[in-house]
Design an enzyme around this catalytic site. Structure first.
Site, PDB file in Angstrom:
ATOM      1  N   GLU A   1       0.837  -1.214   0.000  1.00  5.17           N
ATOM      2  CA  GLU A   1       0.000   0.000   0.000  1.00  5.17           C
ATOM      3  C   GLU A   1       0.863   1.252   0.000  1.00  5.17           C
ATOM      4  O   GLU A   1       0.556   2.236  -0.652  1.00  5.17           O
ATOM      5  CB  GLU A   1      -0.899   0.036   1.245  1.00  5.17           C
ATOM      6  CG  GLU A   1      -2.129  -0.831   1.172  1.00  5.17           C
ATOM      7  CD  GLU A   1      -3.080  -0.423   0.071  1.00  5.17           C
ATOM      8  OE1 GLU A   1      -2.673  -0.477  -1.099  1.00  5.17           O
ATOM      9  OE2 GLU A   1      -4.223  -0.091   0.365  1.00  5.17           O
TER      10      GLU A   1
ATOM     11  N   THR B   1      -5.730   7.817  -5.148  1.00  2.00           N
ATOM     12  CA  THR B   1      -5.827   7.769  -3.683  1.00  2.00           C
ATOM     13  C   THR B   1      -4.907   8.803  -3.032  1.00  2.00           C
ATOM     14  O   THR B   1      -5.268   9.449  -2.048  1.00  2.00           O
ATOM     15  CB  THR B   1      -5.487   6.355  -3.162  1.00  2.00           C
ATOM     16  OG1 THR B   1      -6.390   5.445  -3.768  1.00  2.00           O
ATOM     17  CG2 THR B   1      -5.624   6.253  -1.650  1.00  2.00           C
TER      18      THR B   1
HETATM   19  N1  HSE Z   1      -8.625   4.634   4.129  1.00  3.17           N
HETATM   20  C1  HSE Z   1      -8.056   4.865   2.835  1.00  3.17           C
HETATM   21  C2  HSE Z   1      -8.458   6.249   2.379  1.00  3.17           C
HETATM   22  C3  HSE Z   1      -8.555   3.843   1.884  1.00  3.17           C
HETATM   23  O1  HSE Z   1      -9.644   6.581   2.499  1.00  3.17           O
HETATM   24  O2  HSE Z   1      -7.606   6.996   1.888  1.00  3.17           O
HETATM   25  C4  HSE Z   1      -8.065   4.030   0.465  1.00  3.17           C
HETATM   26  O3  HSE Z   1      -8.688   3.060  -0.365  1.00  3.17           O
END
Ligand code: HSE
Length: 312
Positions: free
Chosen positions: A130, A183
């Site tokens: 990640e 993201t």
């Molecule tokens: N918790 C993370 C975010 C998940 O919301 O950035 C990303 O898929």
């Protein structure tokens, strides 16, 4: 065993009020990896299928490559590995695409090496994937993809992760609009400071959602699926967010919010039939402005990754 093919599921992270601390796994979609032992040492990526050539092919820059390299270093092995990754979901979709790849990679290599580590011990390796993929080693996608079920990350330092029981009749509708949200960007736009008022609301909803799920109190689940911190900021990245959410609620969803960092949106419902009706309503709402969608309806997947085939 010289060869393994394995699958790891997509996930919904955050689950409305639980930014970076809640996530659950779905039955589908998910990513598949094939690993084959090589005579020579070193990890190589033979092929990646389904990413339109966008993911790095150098193992040190690729989430699955990094996860496998770090795992082999940890167990002190110089075993050579050839990786073929099948991406079955779009990148930047909010469905835990990079996590499913990291999880399937570490799950498969652990099986191929004779399972020296437990499933829980694999989590820090998947989190490194990640970090490579989105700059933050959050565990709310990799946790549920690896362990199955509804997962809570109580603490990151030290890592403390547990699963809670959810009602059998709980179904998730996941709708992916054909747009992309990175993201890293979706994390960058978040404010670092949170007001005391919003913290209190969010804590109430976090407690309510967990209690509601564990006590099978659908009404409490519904009242608690409220995010006053992240959703108001990120929803601007998703065209028609308010309309799609309203369509889900009007057609009987318990609640609806952004899946992970978006742009996918998810809803929870009691029963498959309701979840399917919600899927239609959400897709129709996106369709009104010409956005094409793909939807999935699934129970909460309790088993996480699985072996598809092994060989010599
Ligand atoms: N918790 C993370 C975010 C998940 O919301 O950035 C990303 O898929």
């Amino acid at each position: 065993m010289n060869y393994i093919k394995a699958f790891a599921p997509a996930t919904v992270a955050n689950v409305a009020c639980g930014f970076d601390i809640f996530g659950f796994a779905l039955d589908e979609p998910g990513d598949t990896v094939e690993l084959r032992k090589r005579e020579e040492p070193g990890v190589v990526i033979k092929d990646i299928i389904g990413d339109d050539g966008r993911l790095p092919r150098e193992p040190e820059k690729n989430a699955v490559g990094v996860v496998i390299i770090k795992y082999l270093e940890h167990i002190g092995s110089t075993q050579g590995i050839e990786i073929t990754l099948h991406k079955n979901m779009p990148l930047g979709s909010g469905m835990g695409s990079s996590s499913a790849s990291s999880v399937v990679g570490v799950f498969a290599i652990n099986e191929l090496m004779g399972r020296p580590l437990t499933q829980e011990q694999l989590l820090p390796f998947a989190m490194e994937g990640e970090r490579i993929a989105c700059g933050a080693a959050h565990a709310d996608n990799v946790g549920p993809s690896l362990l199955g079920g509804f997962v809570v990350i109580r603490s990151y330092a030290p890592l403390d992760v547990f699963k809670i029981k959810v009602p059998d009749e709980l179904y998730c509708t996941l709708v992916h609009p054909d747009i992309e949200v990175n993201t890293k960007d979706a994390r960058y736009i978040l404010r670092n400071e949170v007001s005391l008022k919003n913290t209190i609301s969010q804590m109430g909803n976090v407690a309510g959602l967990i209690a509601g799920l564990m006590q099978e109190d659908y009404n409490l689940v519904s009242r608690s699926m409220v995010d006053v911190i992240i959703e108001p900021v990120r929803s601007i990245l998703i065209p028609e967010f308010d309309e799609v959410k309203q369509a889900a609620l009007d057609s009987g969803a318990l609640g609806c919010s952004i899946s992970g960092a978006g742009p996918s949106m998810f809803a929870l419902s009691k029963g498959r039939q309701n979840a399917e009706r919600v899927a239609l309503a959400m897709c129709e709402a996106f369709g009104k402005v010409g956005i094409t969608t793909k939807s999935y309806v699934s129970q909460i997947n309790q088993s996480g990754p699985k072996i598809l085939s092994i060989g010599h």
